[in-house]
Enzyme design. Sequence first.
Site, PDB file in Angstrom:
ATOM      1  N   GLU A 126       0.783  -1.240   0.000  1.00 16.36           N
ATOM      2  CA  GLU A 126       0.000   0.000   0.000  1.00 16.36           C
ATOM      3  C   GLU A 126       0.814   1.288   0.000  1.00 16.36           C
ATOM      4  OE1 GLU A 126      -3.320   0.161   2.668  1.00 16.36           O
ATOM      5  OE2 GLU A 126      -4.267  -1.587   1.760  1.00 16.36           O
ATOM      6  N   GLU A 167      -5.513  -8.431  -0.121  1.00 18.39           N
ATOM      7  CA  GLU A 167      -6.280  -8.188   1.101  1.00 18.39           C
ATOM      8  C   GLU A 167      -7.735  -7.916   0.754  1.00 18.39           C
ATOM      9  OE1 GLU A 167      -4.964  -5.160   3.867  1.00 18.39           O
ATOM     10  OE2 GLU A 167      -2.863  -5.706   3.556  1.00 18.39           O
TER      11      GLU A 167
HETATM   12  C1  NOJ Z   1      -4.678  -2.357   4.710  1.00 19.91           C
HETATM   13  C2  NOJ Z   1      -3.375  -2.607   5.395  1.00 19.91           C
HETATM   14  O1  NOJ Z   1      -2.471  -3.211   4.533  1.00 19.91           O
HETATM   15  C3  NOJ Z   1      -3.521  -3.386   6.686  1.00 19.91           C
HETATM   16  O2  NOJ Z   1      -2.333  -3.218   7.393  1.00 19.91           O
HETATM   17  C4  NOJ Z   1      -4.733  -2.914   7.449  1.00 19.91           C
HETATM   18  O3  NOJ Z   1      -4.820  -3.489   8.701  1.00 19.91           O
HETATM   19  C5  NOJ Z   1      -5.968  -3.235   6.638  1.00 19.91           C
HETATM   20  N1  NOJ Z   1      -5.898  -2.558   5.373  1.00 19.91           N
HETATM   21  C6  NOJ Z   1      -7.287  -2.861   7.292  1.00 19.91           C
HETATM   22  O4  NOJ Z   1      -7.351  -1.493   7.429  1.00 19.91           O
END
Ligand code: NOJ
Length: 487
Positions: free
Chosen positions: A203, A392
């Site tokens: 990200e 994710e």
């Molecule tokens: C994106 C992130 O990569 C992760 O670290 C985070 O906990 C989740 N989204 C949920 O917000």
Amino acid sequence: MSDPVSRRQFAKLAGLSAAGVASPLEALEVKPVSPPRSGNGFPAGFLWGTATSSYQVEGAVNEDGRGASIWDKFVRIPGKIEDGTNGDRANEHYQRYKEDVALIKELGCKAYRFSVAWPRVFPDGDGKPNLKGLDFYNRLIDELLKNGIEPWLTLYHWDLPQSLQDRFGGWRSTETCKIFGDYAAYVAKHLTDRVKNVFTLNESGRFVYFGYGIGIDAPGLTLPQAEVNQIRHNSALAHGLAVQAVRAHGRRGTRVGPAENIDACAPAIDTPENVRAAGIALREMNAGYLNVIMTGKYTDAFLKFAGPNAPKYTDAELKIISSPVDFLGLNIYAPQHYVVASDQGAGFMPLPIPKSFPHMNSDWLRVGPETIYWVPKLAAKIWKTDAIYISENGTSSDDVITADGKIYDTDRIMYLRNYLAQLQRATTEGVPVRGYFLWSLMDNFEWVYGLNKRFGLYHVNFDTQVRTPKLSASFYRNVIANNAAGV
Ligand code: NOJ
């Protein structure tokens, strides 16, 4: 938060006679799993996984020679973390990893996405490696493989060594990019005898803007837009250097790609014009990172829009940035833009999103299941990739342990069921999504929200470290066993 419901009340609500059914959950639980349904499921060999990251679960911040990361420092600034917690202990995964691997196995997952904490392996970011730190990942990888679970490793999930922040301003300097390349080479050399898939940076879209633009993630800076754009460029360069390092130092055949929170665009109404416009929007809204990685160019519209704030770069850098990747990892949670065609500008118009748009327990987590259909479909087309992984997807929920000790997270199940149905729609149409990592295996340290937002399939009591499966763990186990969304 809703009130805990007793077993008897629950049975009554569910229209069951308390005498007839011992426990509503037992009646609902899917163990053994329900028989495979007729109709299409996911393609054979679809990779089912779950995910976490180092700072969010490991704890043990002072163990075995780990250096400090920017998050260790950031969480100590008063007011930065909503509930005042930090990742010092988190899930004690560093000590309890065997127990956690058993939880992954229990779900039937074939893959686990975790990240390496850079300051565990290089306490100062560069220089002398810390073998004890590396050894933790050796143990974790061996334990996963012993249990038939493929390790998918992320090189950077935001825990930058503090030393690099102090010496070079972190990602403000290309010095950090070069050192990241060296770290990637070291990890590749030592771990890709067993790890076959590597994600570079997690990200960029978030950590650059939140960390250097608006100061709500580490290192907590609020820099002008031109610098933020330059830092985003540096993160793309770091990605490219890591791809090259994995190729040069990893075992032959090691696969590598990004894990990006793609700015998610979908057509507001499904007409051919809007679908085309959504494709253009996806390219332009991701021009600063994914598009330059996949094409080696900043688009004209991006450069025009950035004007004097555009990043400075060389052709040689663009070449590194666009080093060919083996797959595209996409973190997809919520729709960012519903788009219609326009004869103005680049050919699309993002619509304003009404305040009443439904969201999950995290305000930002809008419910738009079709996003996970459109985004991979459009991404595969505009970037001509034949391997996409959902790196994710998941949701937080107001998880409450009820009087019978169970967690009935039916909202998470609703969210997952709808998103997975749309993902199944995509794979049925031949969109090349090859796997899915559910965020998250267990509740953990959710950055600015602290321990307050629970994303896990397993509930974690952060005092006792007891892990308890939520109802959604049964749901996901069923999906995996049937290789179908469960609709
Ligand atoms: C994106 C992130 O990569 C992760 O670290 C985070 O906990 C989740 N989204 C949920 O917000």
